[in-house]
Design a protein around this motif. Structure first.
Motif, PDB file in Angstrom:
ATOM      1  N   PRO A  20      29.000  63.550  12.473  1.00 58.25           N
ATOM      2  CA  PRO A  20      30.418  63.185  12.594  1.00 58.25           C
ATOM      3  C   PRO A  20      30.918  62.473  11.358  1.00 58.25           C
ATOM      4  O   PRO A  20      30.150  61.844  10.634  1.00 58.25           O
ATOM      5  CB  PRO A  20      30.430  62.245  13.799  1.00 58.25           C
ATOM      6  N   LYS A  21      32.217  62.603  11.127  1.00 61.34           N
ATOM      7  CA  LYS A  21      32.821  61.889   9.997  1.00 61.34           C
ATOM      8  C   LYS A  21      34.216  61.393  10.406  1.00 61.34           C
ATOM      9  O   LYS A  21      34.840  61.909  11.350  1.00 61.34           O
ATOM     10  CB  LYS A  21      32.898  62.794   8.769  1.00 61.34           C
ATOM     11  N   ILE A  22      34.648  60.408   9.685  1.00 57.71           N
ATOM     12  CA  ILE A  22      35.967  59.810   9.944  1.00 57.71           C
ATOM     13  C   ILE A  22      37.058  60.839   9.635  1.00 57.71           C
ATOM     14  O   ILE A  22      37.098  61.399   8.557  1.00 57.71           O
ATOM     15  CB  ILE A  22      36.154  58.568   9.041  1.00 57.71           C
ATOM     16  N   ASP A  23      37.929  61.075  10.627  1.00 53.67           N
ATOM     17  CA  ASP A  23      39.062  61.999  10.421  1.00 53.67           C
ATOM     18  C   ASP A  23      40.381  61.258  10.281  1.00 53.67           C
ATOM     19  O   ASP A  23      41.302  61.713   9.625  1.00 53.67           O
ATOM     20  CB  ASP A  23      39.206  62.942  11.624  1.00 53.67           C
ATOM     21  N   GLY A  24      40.483  60.153  11.019  1.00 45.43           N
ATOM     22  CA  GLY A  24      41.773  59.463  11.064  1.00 45.43           C
ATOM     23  C   GLY A  24      41.605  57.981  10.795  1.00 45.43           C
ATOM     24  O   GLY A  24      40.494  57.451  10.851  1.00 45.43           O
ATOM     25  N   PRO A  25      42.720  57.292  10.551  1.00 45.94           N
ATOM     26  CA  PRO A  25      42.662  55.871  10.165  1.00 45.94           C
ATOM     27  C   PRO A  25      42.169  54.954  11.286  1.00 45.94           C
ATOM     28  O   PRO A  25      41.718  53.843  11.009  1.00 45.94           O
ATOM     29  CB  PRO A  25      44.111  55.553   9.784  1.00 45.94           C
ATOM     30  N   GLY A  26      42.239  55.419  12.563  1.00 44.67           N
ATOM     31  CA  GLY A  26      41.792  54.569  13.673  1.00 44.67           C
ATOM     32  C   GLY A  26      40.385  54.891  14.140  1.00 44.67           C
ATOM     33  O   GLY A  26      39.905  54.302  15.116  1.00 44.67           O
ATOM     34  N   GLU A  67      30.754  53.454  10.221  1.00 46.03           N
ATOM     35  CA  GLU A  67      31.877  53.695   9.309  1.00 46.03           C
ATOM     36  C   GLU A  67      33.168  53.551  10.118  1.00 46.03           C
ATOM     37  O   GLU A  67      33.192  53.836  11.317  1.00 46.03           O
ATOM     38  CB  GLU A  67      31.753  55.140   8.780  1.00 46.03           C
ATOM     39  N   ILE A  68      34.218  53.117   9.444  1.00 47.12           N
ATOM     40  CA  ILE A  68      35.506  52.985  10.141  1.00 47.12           C
ATOM     41  C   ILE A  68      36.631  53.581   9.304  1.00 47.12           C
ATOM     42  O   ILE A  68      36.508  53.704   8.087  1.00 47.12           O
ATOM     43  CB  ILE A  68      35.863  51.508  10.465  1.00 47.12           C
ATOM     44  N   GLY A  69      37.722  53.917  10.002  1.00 49.14           N
ATOM     45  CA  GLY A  69      38.918  54.384   9.319  1.00 49.14           C
ATOM     46  C   GLY A  69      39.672  53.225   8.681  1.00 49.14           C
ATOM     47  O   GLY A  69      39.384  52.051   8.958  1.00 49.14           O
ATOM     48  N   SER A  70      40.673  53.578   7.886  1.00 46.50           N
ATOM     49  CA  SER A  70      41.337  52.573   7.043  1.00 46.50           C
ATOM     50  C   SER A  70      42.133  51.538   7.832  1.00 46.50           C
ATOM     51  O   SER A  70      42.414  50.450   7.346  1.00 46.50           O
ATOM     52  CB  SER A  70      42.266  53.285   6.057  1.00 46.50           C
TER      53      SER A  70
END
Lengths: 343, 343
Positions: A20-26, A67-70
Motif C-alpha cells: 500500500p501507498k499513500i494516495d491522499g492527504p488524510g 507513513e502519513i499523508g500531508s
C-alpha cells in the motif's frame, strides 16, 4: 505484502497483494503488529453471506504508523495505533455526535479505499478520524488487550451502554462469544451488582467469571427465561445485552427483561423478529447497533494501559498470519473463542 | 347509574348499570365529573378489535371521591381525583420502578374489577396506587386539562421521555391526534429547540403551534422524510415521537431519525414491522409503550394547577354523557380531536 483474501465459503487464503501507498492527504499506512478474526467474518466464511468475488478480509488490527499523508495531524510515523473496525472521517455530524459507524463518509476495510485488516500492512483514509495512538509504544504483553479495543471490547461496551446499565443493576448477557464476554466486563465496570452470563461452554464460563459474572446459567430458550425469572423473584433483569443476533437470542433477551428495561443489541441481526407487542406492553426498549468503537477508544485505552481491564483474555489462540486459514477453522468449530494473528 | 357499553362495531349505548359499591378495603367509588373518548376506543368501535360481548368502556376520568374502603389512606371522600388509564397497586416492583402499566396486579376499566370510565360512577380497587388528588377541588375551567392527565398528556409525555428528548434537540412528532399534540407540548416543555409536527389538518396544525411546534409539515411517507431531511441538512431528527401505531407511521418515524436517535413510541402497534436493519446500521433505538401516566401525574398536575401547561385544549368538543354515541361518531369521522363527556 501478504494479506488474507476470502474467495468463498470455507476458502480464505494468504496472498501476495500490492504494497500500500499513500494516495491522499488524510491517509496513513500502518504496519500491522496484530490482527484477528471476528465472529462476523464467519458469516461469509460459512457461506451465510455470499462472497461475490474474492476480497481482502479483516477489520481489527493494531500496528505502527509507517507513513502519513500531508494533512494528518494526530498520528505520526512510529506511533502505535489502534484501528476501530470502521474508517470514519471524524468531522461529519454523526461522528461529532459519537456515532462514527454511521459516518457520512464511512469506509470499510477490504474495499477499494482501505486494505483488509488481516495482512501485513493497511492503508486507510481519514487517519485522524479513525486511528488512536497510545502515548508511547506499549509493552508487547498489552497488545491483545489493545487489539480487543478495535472491536469486541468496544462492542461489548456499546451493548452495555445501549442497554443503559447502571450501578446496582441486575444484567443478563445473552451470548458467550468474545463480544458477550466483553459485555460482561463492561457491565461489571459500570457497577452492575449482578451479572448473569448465559453460557454452556466451560472455558467461556470461566472467563465470564474472571470478567465479573456473578451467575452463570447454562440453560437456553424458555429454560433460560425461567432460570432468570427465578433468580430475580419473577421480576426480570434491569438490563439485557444481546450479543448474538439470532432469532432465539433476541427472543431470550426480551423474555428476561423486566418492565422498563432496555435490550442493548450488538449482534448483527440475522432473521430476527422484534416482539413489538412485548415491547409495548412492558415498555422494554431496544437500542444498539454497530458499535462506535472510535468513541470509546480513548477511555478504554486508558483503562487498558492502567491495567484496569484486560479484555485481551478473550484471545485464547495466537497464531502466525501464515496459518490464518487454520484460525478460521478453529473459530468456526468453536475450538477457539477468538484467534489473534501475528504477521 | 348510567354508563356507556360497547356492543359491537359502531354500536355504543348509554345504559343503566348497577350502582357501584365498595367491595374491598382498597376500593374507592368516584363520582365522575368528566370523562372522555380515547383514540384507542376507536379500535373496537371500528371493528378492528372484535367485541366478543357487550362491555363497559372508557378509561379516562376525573371526579369526586364518594366512598373509600377501610384501608385507603391517600384519598378521602370529597377529594377531586385524576384516574390514570390503568388501575395499579402501587406496591409491586414494576409500580415501584415507575412502570405502573406493567403492574403485577394491573386491572383494566370496564372489567369485573373496575367500572368503565364513560359513566356516572366508577368503582376501582387499589385506590392508593391509582388515584391522585388535587390539593383542593379545582375550578371547573381546569377540568379539561386535569382530565387530559388521565391518558393523552401522560402518554405524550411518555413518548417524549421514551425518545429521550433533551434541551436543544430537534424533535419530530408523527401523529396529530390528541396524543401527538400532547407530545409536541411535552417536547417543547423539555426544552426542544425545534419541534416538527407532521399534520395536514388545519385545526390540529393550529393547536400544535400553540403547544410549541416550530415547524408544521403536511407531507406524508417518503415526502415527509425528504422534508425533514431538508429541514435538518440531511442529518435527521435527534428524537422522534411515534404517536399513531401504524406501519406507515413507524416507517416514517425511523426514516426521519438521525443516527443515535431514539424513536419513542406510544401508539398501540397495529401491523407494525420494526426495521431492525436500520436500527442496527444507524443505531436508532425504539423505546416506549403503554404510558405509566400514574408516574407522571404528580408533576404534570402541579404544572396544570400552576397554569404552566394547558393540555385540555385537545378537547375540541364537550357534550353531555347522554350523547356519547355522537361523540364516537365525531371522533371516528375526525370531526373532533377529542370529545369530553359530562355526566
Amino acid at each position: 505484502m501478504r494479506a488474507t483474501v476470502i474467495h468463498g465459503a470455507f476458502d480464505v487464503r494468504l496472498e501476495d497483494r500490492p504494497d500500500p501507498k499513500i494516495d491522499g492527504p488524510g491517509d496513513a499506512v500502518v504496519k500491522v503488529v496484530a490482527s484477528c478474526i471476528c465472529g462476523s467474518d464467519l458469516w461469509p466464511y460459512r457461506g451465510e453471506n455470499p462472497v461475490k468475488q474474492p476480497r481482502p478480509i479483516g477489520h481489527e488490527f493494531v500496528g505502527i504508523v509507517e507513513e502519513i499523508g500531508s494533512e494528518v495531524r494526530t498520528v505520526k510515523p512510529g506511533d502505535f495505533v489502534v484501528a476501530p473496525f470502521v474508517v470514519s472521517d471524524g468531522t461529519c455530524p454523526h461522528c461529532q455526535a459519537g456515532f462514527q459507524t454511521a459516518c457520512q463518509n464511512r469506509v470499510g476495510y477490504g474495499s477499494d479505499k482501505a486494505d483488509g485488516g488481516q495482512g501485513e500492512y493497511v492503508k486507510l483514509p481519514y487517519a485522524d478520524g479513525t486511528l488512536v495512538a497510545t502515548p508511547e509504544v506499549p509493552d508487547d504483553s498489552l497488545v491483545p488487550s489493545l487489539l480487543a479495543l478495535s472491536d469486541v471490547m468496544g462492542t461489548g461496551w456499546h451493548a452495555a451502554r445501549s442497554a443503559r446499565v447502571k450501578a446496582g443493576d441486575t444484567v443478563v448477557v445473552v451470548g458467550d462469544g468474545a463480544v458477550g464476554l466483553c459485555g460482561v466486563l463492561a457491565a461489571s465496570r459500570m457497577g452492575a451488582e449482578r451479572v448473569v452470563a448465559l453460557s454452556r461452554h466451560e472455558p467461556r464460563q470461566k472467563l465470564a467469571k474472571e470478567f465479573g459474572a456473578t451467575d452463570i446459567l447454562s440453560e437456553r430458550g424458555d429454560a433460560a427465561r425461567d432460570a432468570v425469572l427465578e433468580l430475580t423473584k419473577g421480576v426480570g433483569a434491569d438490563a439485557v445485552l444481546e450479543c448474538v443476533g439470532t432469532k432465539q437470542s433476541m427472543t431470550t433477551a426480551f423474555d428476561v427483561a423486566r418492565a422498563g428495561a432496555t435490550v442493548g443489541f450488538v449482534g448483527v441481526p440475522h432473521g430476527v423478529e422484534v416482539p413489538i407487542g412485548t415491547m409495548f406492553g412492558r415498555n422494554v426498549g431496544l437500542n444498539g447497533g454497530a458499535a462506535p468503537c472510535r468513541a470509546y477508544l480513548p477511555d478504554l485505552m486508558a483503562d487498558v494501559l492502567a491495567g484496569e481491564i484486560d479484555p485481551g483474555k478473550v484471545f485464547d489462540a495466537q497464531i502466525p498470519l501464515a496459518e490464518v486459514a487454520d484460525g478460521y477453522t478453529a473459530m468456526h468449530e468453536r475450538r477457539a473463542i477468538k484467534v489473534l494473528l501475528r504477521p
